[in-house]
Design a protein around this motif. Structure first.
Motif, mmCIF file in Angstrom:
data_model
loop_
_atom_site.group_PDB
_atom_site.id
_atom_site.type_symbol
_atom_site.label_atom_id
_atom_site.label_comp_id
_atom_site.label_asym_id
_atom_site.label_seq_id
_atom_site.Cartn_x
_atom_site.Cartn_y
_atom_site.Cartn_z
ATOM 1 N N GLY A 22 0.819 -1.219 0.000
ATOM 2 C CA GLY A 22 0.000 0.000 0.000
ATOM 3 C C GLY A 22 0.844 1.256 0.000
ATOM 4 N N VAL A 23 1.891 1.273 0.791
ATOM 5 C CA VAL A 23 2.795 2.427 0.836
ATOM 6 C C VAL A 23 3.492 2.590 -0.510
ATOM 7 N N ALA A 24 3.934 1.504 -1.099
ATOM 8 C CA ALA A 24 4.628 1.561 -2.388
ATOM 9 C C ALA A 24 3.698 2.116 -3.465
ATOM 10 N N VAL A 25 2.444 1.674 -3.497
ATOM 11 C CA VAL A 25 1.476 2.168 -4.478
ATOM 12 C C VAL A 25 1.230 3.660 -4.263
ATOM 13 N N ALA A 26 1.083 4.080 -3.023
ATOM 14 C CA ALA A 26 0.851 5.493 -2.724
ATOM 15 C C ALA A 26 2.015 6.354 -3.188
ATOM 16 N N LEU A 27 3.226 5.908 -2.974
ATOM 17 C CA LEU A 27 4.399 6.670 -3.400
ATOM 18 C C LEU A 27 4.520 6.744 -4.919
ATOM 19 N N VAL A 28 4.196 5.674 -5.584
ATOM 20 C CA VAL A 28 4.293 5.648 -7.042
ATOM 21 C C VAL A 28 3.225 6.535 -7.673
ATOM 22 N N ARG A 29 2.020 6.515 -7.152
ATOM 23 C CA ARG A 29 0.911 7.289 -7.727
ATOM 24 C C ARG A 29 0.839 8.723 -7.209
ATOM 25 N N ASP A 30 1.721 9.149 -6.347
ATOM 26 C CA ASP A 30 1.705 10.484 -5.758
ATOM 27 C C ASP A 30 1.883 11.536 -6.840
ATOM 28 N N THR A 31 0.931 12.462 -6.940
ATOM 29 C CA THR A 31 1.016 13.523 -7.950
ATOM 30 C C THR A 31 1.586 14.816 -7.370
ATOM 31 N N GLN A 32 1.836 14.875 -6.076
ATOM 32 C CA GLN A 32 2.353 16.079 -5.449
ATOM 33 C C GLN A 32 3.845 15.997 -5.194
ATOM 34 N N GLY A 33 4.482 14.971 -5.629
ATOM 35 C CA GLY A 33 5.894 14.762 -5.334
ATOM 36 C C GLY A 33 6.802 15.868 -5.824
ATOM 37 N N ASP A 34 6.450 16.511 -6.929
ATOM 38 C CA ASP A 34 7.296 17.566 -7.465
ATOM 39 C C ASP A 34 6.695 18.949 -7.251
ATOM 40 N N ALA A 35 5.687 19.083 -6.413
ATOM 41 C CA ALA A 35 5.026 20.370 -6.207
ATOM 42 C C ALA A 35 5.974 21.404 -5.630
ATOM 43 N N ALA A 36 6.772 21.056 -4.677
ATOM 44 C CA ALA A 36 7.693 22.014 -4.067
ATOM 45 C C ALA A 36 8.810 22.378 -5.023
ATOM 46 N N ALA A 37 9.174 21.485 -5.890
ATOM 47 C CA ALA A 37 10.276 21.734 -6.804
ATOM 48 C C ALA A 37 9.870 22.635 -7.964
#
Length: 172
Positions: A22-37
């Motif tokens: 579940g954690v792995a799926v959440a990290l892969v599908r995360d669309t906010q990962g590059d928001a700060a960058a």
């Protein structure tokens, strides 16, 4: 080992595997990962919205927007007594009917919010995107009576809340 204990360990192992998946799926599908960058949008000006910690970190210039002689000097002395860095007071070219007009640029958005609290939020904030200095100009108007006390400033700051980003800007 008994059958019950073995079954409990198998259930725990399956639950742990599901949690990791579940954690792995959440990290892969995360669309906010590059928001700060991403930073500021193209053409946006970065502004400092942080409130100063001490009054000696703020530079002010008081301008007399009234017909009363010496008003700028009086207000400048009041701010100086509260620890602010003061520029030489002067007369404004335009007269102001309100309490005050607070003119500031990208470097002083947060500090200008604090200064508005000294006028109990009645000072008109005027953001100037082209301003490059870290000095805030305060044009004192006809309705000015006195600066707020420390307690009143704190209460006013709570009511004003966090500084709002001017249009076309983003926080530094």
């Amino acid at each position: 080992m008994s059958f019950t204990r073995t079954r409990a360990l198998i259930v725990l192992a399956v639950l742990a595997a599901l949690a990791i998946a579940g954690v792995a799926v959440a990290l892969v599908r995360d669309t906010q990962g590059d928001a700060a960058a991403q930073g500021c949008p193209a053409g946006a000006t970065t502004v400092n919205v942080k409130l100063p910690e001490h009054s000696d970190q703020v530079k002010l210039r008081i301008l007399n927007g009234t017909r009363t002689t010496g008003r700028a000097e009086q207000v400048s002395e009041e701010f100086k007594n509260r620890g602010f860095q003061m520029q030489r007071p002067a007369d404004s070219r335009s007269k102001v009917a309100k309490v005050a007009v607070i003119k500031f640029g990208p470097k002083t958005v947060g500090a200008a919010q604090w200064i508005r609290a000294y006028f109990l939020g009645e000072g008109v904030a005027q953001y100037e995107a082209t301003r490059t200095t870290d000095v805030i100009d305060i044009v004192v108007g006809d309705q000015y009576k006195q600066l707020a006390t420390t307690t009143e400033v704190n209460q006013s700051l709570a009511q004003l809340s966090d500084p709002k980003l001017p249009p076309g800007t983003c926080a530094a």
